[in-house]
Design a protein around this motif. Structure first.
Motif, PDB file in Angstrom:
ATOM      1  N   ALA A   1      -1.650   5.923   3.318  1.00 11.67           N
ATOM      2  CA  ALA A   1      -1.046   6.245   2.018  1.00 11.67           C
ATOM      3  C   ALA A   1       0.467   6.052   2.059  1.00 11.67           C
ATOM      4  N   LEU A   2       1.042   6.080   3.278  1.00 16.56           N
ATOM      5  CA  LEU A   2       2.475   5.843   3.460  1.00 16.56           C
ATOM      6  C   LEU A   2       2.755   4.386   3.839  1.00 16.56           C
ATOM      7  N   ASN A   3       1.729   3.541   3.703  1.00 19.19           N
ATOM      8  CA  ASN A   3       1.810   2.101   4.000  1.00 19.19           C
ATOM      9  C   ASN A   3       2.050   1.833   5.496  1.00 19.19           C
ATOM     10  N   ILE A   4       1.463   2.686   6.326  1.00 21.69           N
ATOM     11  CA  ILE A   4       1.561   2.533   7.781  1.00 21.69           C
ATOM     12  C   ILE A   4       0.152   2.445   8.348  1.00 21.69           C
ATOM     13  N   LEU A   5      -0.058   1.515   9.275  1.00 17.59           N
ATOM     14  CA  LEU A   5      -1.354   1.357   9.922  1.00 17.59           C
ATOM     15  C   LEU A   5      -1.264   1.841  11.371  1.00 17.59           C
ATOM     16  N   PRO A   6      -1.739   3.067  11.636  1.00 19.91           N
ATOM     17  CA  PRO A   6      -1.728   3.556  13.028  1.00 19.91           C
ATOM     18  C   PRO A   6      -2.634   2.718  13.915  1.00 19.91           C
TER      19      PRO A   6
ATOM     20  N   GLU B   1     -13.481   0.256   0.351  1.00 21.66           N
ATOM     21  CA  GLU B   1     -13.302   1.705   0.456  1.00 21.66           C
ATOM     22  C   GLU B   1     -12.379   2.050   1.633  1.00 21.66           C
ATOM     23  N   LEU B   2     -12.541   1.344   2.743  1.00 24.25           N
ATOM     24  CA  LEU B   2     -11.720   1.611   3.923  1.00 24.25           C
ATOM     25  C   LEU B   2     -10.246   1.298   3.682  1.00 24.25           C
ATOM     26  N   ILE B   3      -9.963   0.217   2.962  1.00 25.31           N
ATOM     27  CA  ILE B   3      -8.560  -0.194   2.768  1.00 25.31           C
ATOM     28  C   ILE B   3      -7.931   0.419   1.522  1.00 25.31           C
ATOM     29  N   SER B   4      -8.716   1.121   0.702  1.00 24.03           N
ATOM     30  CA  SER B   4      -8.217   1.635  -0.580  1.00 24.03           C
ATOM     31  C   SER B   4      -7.021   2.580  -0.473  1.00 24.03           C
ATOM     32  N   PRO B   5      -6.848   3.376   0.625  1.00 27.99           N
ATOM     33  CA  PRO B   5      -5.637   4.203   0.694  1.00 27.99           C
ATOM     34  C   PRO B   5      -4.337   3.396   0.661  1.00 27.99           C
ATOM     35  N   LEU B   6      -4.412   2.095   0.986  1.00 25.96           N
ATOM     36  CA  LEU B   6      -3.224   1.237   0.926  1.00 25.96           C
ATOM     37  C   LEU B   6      -2.893   0.806  -0.501  1.00 25.96           C
ATOM     38  N   LYS B   7      -3.765   1.201  -1.454  1.00 28.97           N
ATOM     39  CA  LYS B   7      -3.591   0.839  -2.874  1.00 28.97           C
ATOM     40  C   LYS B   7      -3.518  -0.682  -3.031  1.00 28.97           C
TER      41      LYS B   7
ATOM     42  N   LEU C   1      -0.493  -5.209   2.572  1.00 25.51           N
ATOM     43  CA  LEU C   1      -1.408  -5.001   3.690  1.00 25.51           C
ATOM     44  C   LEU C   1      -2.855  -4.947   3.209  1.00 25.51           C
ATOM     45  N   ALA C   2      -3.079  -4.244   2.092  1.00 25.33           N
ATOM     46  CA  ALA C   2      -4.433  -4.133   1.549  1.00 25.33           C
ATOM     47  C   ALA C   2      -4.962  -5.503   1.127  1.00 25.33           C
ATOM     48  N   LYS C   3      -4.117  -6.279   0.474  1.00 27.95           N
ATOM     49  CA  LYS C   3      -4.541  -7.602   0.003  1.00 27.95           C
ATOM     50  C   LYS C   3      -4.908  -8.512   1.176  1.00 27.95           C
TER      51      LYS C   3
ATOM     52  N   SER D   1      -3.362 -16.740  -2.481  1.00 27.35           N
ATOM     53  CA  SER D   1      -2.821 -15.779  -3.438  1.00 27.35           C
ATOM     54  C   SER D   1      -1.303 -15.758  -3.354  1.00 27.35           C
ATOM     55  N   GLU D   2      -0.669 -15.568  -4.502  1.00 30.27           N
ATOM     56  CA  GLU D   2       0.784 -15.504  -4.512  1.00 30.27           C
ATOM     57  C   GLU D   2       1.293 -14.367  -3.641  1.00 30.27           C
ATOM     58  N   SER D   3       0.473 -13.306  -3.533  1.00 34.42           N
ATOM     59  CA  SER D   3       0.913 -12.163  -2.751  1.00 34.42           C
ATOM     60  C   SER D   3       1.076 -12.499  -1.293  1.00 34.42           C
ATOM     61  N   ASN D   4       0.403 -13.584  -0.812  1.00 33.34           N
ATOM     62  CA  ASN D   4       0.525 -13.941   0.596  1.00 33.34           C
ATOM     63  C   ASN D   4       1.935 -14.411   0.936  1.00 33.34           C
ATOM     64  N   ASN D   5       2.710 -14.778  -0.110  1.00 31.24           N
ATOM     65  CA  ASN D   5       4.073 -15.227   0.138  1.00 31.24           C
ATOM     66  C   ASN D   5       5.074 -14.079   0.125  1.00 31.24           C
ATOM     67  N   GLU D   6       4.587 -12.870  -0.197  1.00 29.96           N
ATOM     68  CA  GLU D   6       5.479 -11.733  -0.202  1.00 29.96           C
ATOM     69  C   GLU D   6       5.815 -11.356   1.237  1.00 29.96           C
ATOM     70  N   ALA D   7       7.055 -10.999   1.489  1.00 26.69           N
ATOM     71  CA  ALA D   7       7.465 -10.636   2.847  1.00 26.69           C
ATOM     72  C   ALA D   7       7.428  -9.129   3.022  1.00 26.69           C
ATOM     73  N   ALA D   8       6.917  -8.681   4.152  1.00 28.00           N
ATOM     74  CA  ALA D   8       6.861  -7.253   4.422  1.00 28.00           C
ATOM     75  C   ALA D   8       8.269  -6.742   4.712  1.00 28.00           C
ATOM     76  N   PRO D   9       8.665  -5.624   4.077  1.00 32.68           N
ATOM     77  CA  PRO D   9      10.043  -5.169   4.182  1.00 32.68           C
ATOM     78  C   PRO D   9      10.328  -4.279   5.387  1.00 32.68           C
ATOM     79  N   GLN D  10       9.379  -4.117   6.280  1.00 35.13           N
ATOM     80  CA  GLN D  10       9.563  -3.150   7.356  1.00 35.13           C
ATOM     81  C   GLN D  10      10.620  -3.589   8.374  1.00 35.13           C
ATOM     82  N   GLU D  11      10.650  -4.889   8.712  1.00 38.48           N
ATOM     83  CA  GLU D  11      11.566  -5.375   9.739  1.00 38.48           C
ATOM     84  C   GLU D  11      12.901  -5.816   9.134  1.00 38.48           C
ATOM     85  N   LEU D  12      13.974  -5.519   9.879  1.00 39.71           N
ATOM     86  CA  LEU D  12      15.311  -5.929   9.453  1.00 39.71           C
ATOM     87  C   LEU D  12      15.621  -7.268  10.118  1.00 39.71           C
ATOM     88  N   SER D  13      15.667  -8.340   9.321  1.00 34.98           N
ATOM     89  CA  SER D  13      15.904  -9.671   9.878  1.00 34.98           C
ATOM     90  C   SER D  13      17.388  -9.827  10.221  1.00 34.98           C
ATOM     91  N   ARG D  14      17.688 -10.820  11.052  1.00 33.17           N
ATOM     92  CA  ARG D  14      19.084 -11.071  11.432  1.00 33.17           C
ATOM     93  C   ARG D  14      19.975 -11.398  10.236  1.00 33.17           C
TER      94      ARG D  14
END
Length: 635
Positions: A327-332, A394-400, A404-406, A476-489
């Motif tokens: 739910a916090l967009n983190i995959l343990p 159902e398993l991935i639904s907490p990611l809304k 990551l869910a897509k 899907s267009e969403s595949n081109n979205e970049a994940a914001p977790q990492e800080l790039s150079r």
């Protein structure tokens, strides 16, 4: 006597070198101070401390921040703890410290458990019954672990009750006994005339809160005739097992340093892990963990590892905790201890290096569950495949509807061999989420929700069935979205440049650059600076930016802010220099964005189901490469 807010301001006005010198040696060098950095294996002075700017900065490991940040990291403290710690060293009396007196019962309860802890520890150390020593030997607990975790022993002679009954003042004695009974550490006998200790003839593990305040105990049996293997302090006005993570008071510094936390079940597992050097391990009380603790750990660490027991109760607990983090967009990640059940047994049998190896190779808990949901062999009929896909939704639904869910939805559909396009798989997943929302509507709308749910499920199934023979998946267009977790150079360079030279935000290129930034914290900081720049006095800028260090930014961003503070000076860059600097930053951001897009397309090409689809992705990769060449040629 000063309030907490007044104390914070007093400390901020105190030279930071004076505060740090209470904890770590510094030497004067020019206008600043320098010292060996305590946050990494530093051999030469890499840490610079500036009283003028009120910050420290290590130019080797990147650590930096204000006085509070130094004390928090150095002394393993939370913010308010650090404030009180420094205030004590400066001789400031804080009004906040008096508030505990407002609840005499809670104060008495804390005094009782503190006295009990000392009693149990003393009995274990000085009396040291044979079965207590045998337990320590069998579990291979070192003297250091026994001392660090204050492991003790509760004797059979009701020592705590005797101690409380010996209080000279009758009123205080009566109050102490009544409070001890209320928190469950002593009980009334069957006749109701006297009391007896709740914990007797057990190995005792003290349980501290996250600030290091003793709140309760866990007692472990060592005698064959004792029924309950573990007995825990009951929930009371000073103890709430759902809000406490065992060992976090010891682990929090290591959690921040490693940006990792290993969540296990049970006190012995935590102690064993710390003994083997896994100082970022924490334990749930039983199998419970609060959402507040999940948010706290998510803010402290990038990597969450689930290492609870492999029995049904442990698996269910990991499922609940995994859902909280999703739910916090983190995959343990899931740590597999097979063929044994828990980390304590694993370390004894296989050792530290093998556990490090398993953690390095650990897959996410979500991936584990998805793999378990997909039958082997994969069903042949489309209906059966769609049923499996519904279970995976159902398993991935907490990611809304996050990226990551897509990705997981599309990946699962390919594994199942469904021929529907990526776009339609994602539409089907969105429909599934709508049915979930309807399912949890208030009871008075239940009949309508049920019909809507059935209709949506039917529509979802029909859509996929109707498309099973269509052309292979489209990207899907969403595949081109970049994940914001990492800080790039490029993002790091841009943020440091803009914060060091805030006049850059007035340049018209900033609007275009903001659209190129993926990292949410970087974008937020630049937007914030753009809003306030014209409203502040230049002389206040460093003070305002320093306050930003107190906010809850990731460590990487926090270090960039500290670095910018060190480099900032009041001499503004010429407009031509600003123009050229931002143009270079924009170019680097564009190149990085195209490289990410190319990597994503390359991954899609590898996963292509047909040669035609592979060629399609290859053409897209070539287009991106041409854009990269054009950028470099025109720069």
């Amino acid at each position: 006597m000063a309030s907490v807010d007044e104390t914070i301001e007093i400390i901020r006005e105190t030279p930071i070198s004076s505060v740090i010198s209470f904890y770590h040696p510094l030497k004067k060098k020019g206008a600043n101070y320098e010292g060996i950095c305590p946050f990494h294996g530093d051999r030469h002075p890499s840490m610079v401390v500036s009283d003028q700017k009120g910050i420290f900065k290590c130019f080797a490991c990147g650590a930096g921040g204000d006085a509070f940040k130094f004390v928090m990291d150095y002394a393993n403290l939370e913010f308010l703890e650090a404030v009180k710690e420094v205030a004590d060293k400066l001789g400031i009396q804080v009004e906040e410290a008096k508030k505990r007196q407002a609840n005499p019962k809670a104060d008495m309860a804390l005094r009782i458990v503190k006295a009990a802890g000392k009693l149990y520890e003393k009995v274990g150390r000085e009396v040291a019954p044979e079965h207590f020593k045998d337990f320590l030997t069998q579990r291979k607990l070192s003297e250091e672990s026994v001392t660090n975790f204050s492991i003790g022993y509760a004797p059979a002679n009701n020592s705590l009750t005797s101690y409380l009954s010996s209080i000279p003042d009758e009123k205080e004695r009566s109050f102490a006994l009544a409070t001890a009974q209320e928190i469950g550490i002593i009980r009334k006998d069957q006749r109701g005339r006297g009391h007896y200790d709740f914990f007797r003839e057990r190995v005792m593990f003290p349980v501290w809160d996250h600030s290091g305040v003793l709140r309760g105990f866990c007692g472990r049996t060592v005698l064959a005739n004792q029924k309950a293997k573990y007995m825990n302090s009951v929930d009371s006005l000073i103890f709430d097992k759902g809000t406490i993570l065992f060992g976090y008071n010891f682990a929090k510094k290591s959690v921040r340093q490693h940006e990792a936390v290993l969540i296990v079940e049970g006190h012995m597992d935590v102690i064993a892990l710390h003994q083997y050097g896994f100082n970022y391990a924490v334990g749930t009380q039983g199998t419970a963990m609060s959402e507040a603790n999940a948010r706290m750990l998510a803010g402290a660490a990038k990597n969450i590892y689930l290492g609870m027991d492999s029995d049904p109760a442990g698996i269910k607990a990991m499922e609940r905790i995994n859902t909280m983090f999703m739910a916090l967009n983190i995959l343990p990640k899931f740590v597999d201890f097979s063929p044994v059940k828990d980390p304590d047994d694993f370390l004894k049998e296989f050792g530290r290096l093998e556990l490090l190896n398993r953690m390095e190779k650990a897959k996410t808990f979500l991936d584990k569950r998805i793999e378990e949901a997909i039958p082997d062999p994969i069903p042949e009929t489309v209906d059966q495949k769609l049923t499996v896909l519904d279970a995976i939704f159902e398993l991935i639904s907490p990611l809304k509807e996050g990226l990551l869910a897509k990705e997981k939805a599309v990946e699962a559909s390919k594994t199942l061999g469904l021929r529907s396009s990526n776009e339609d798989i994602l539409e089907a997943y969105k429909s599934y989420l709508k049915t979930q929302k309807q399912q949890f509507r208030p009871a008075k709308k239940a009949s309508r929700s049920n019909s809507e749910q059935e209709a949506a499920q039917s529509e979802n199934r029909i859509r996929l069935k109707a498309l099973r023979d269509e052309a292979p998946a489209r990207n899907s267009e969403s595949n081109n979205e970049a994940a914001p977790q990492e800080l790039s150079r490029p993002e790091k360079l841009l943020l440091e440049t803009v914060l060091t030279h805030p006049e850059c935000v007035q340049n018209e290129q900033i609007v275009e650059i903001l659209d190129l930034i993926d990292h949410s914290e970087v974008k937020e900081l630049i937007q914030w600076l753009k809003r306030i720049y014209l409203e502040i006095d230049e002389s206040d800028y460093e003070h305002i930016l320093q306050r930003k260090l107190s906010e809850n930014y990731s460590r990487a961003v926090n270090d960039v802010v500290a670095s910018a503070l060190f480099q900032h000076n009041k001499l503004k860059l010429e407009s031509k220099v600003v123009e050229k600097t931002l143009k270079d930053c924009a170019l680097k951001l564009k190149v990085e964005k195209l490289k990410k897009q190319k990597r994503a397309l390359a991954n899609e090409q590898k996963a292509s189901a047909t040669e035609a689809e592979s060629v399609e992705y290859l053409n897209k990769i070539l287009e991106v490469e041409k854009e990269l060449r054009d950028l470099k040629y025109n720069s």
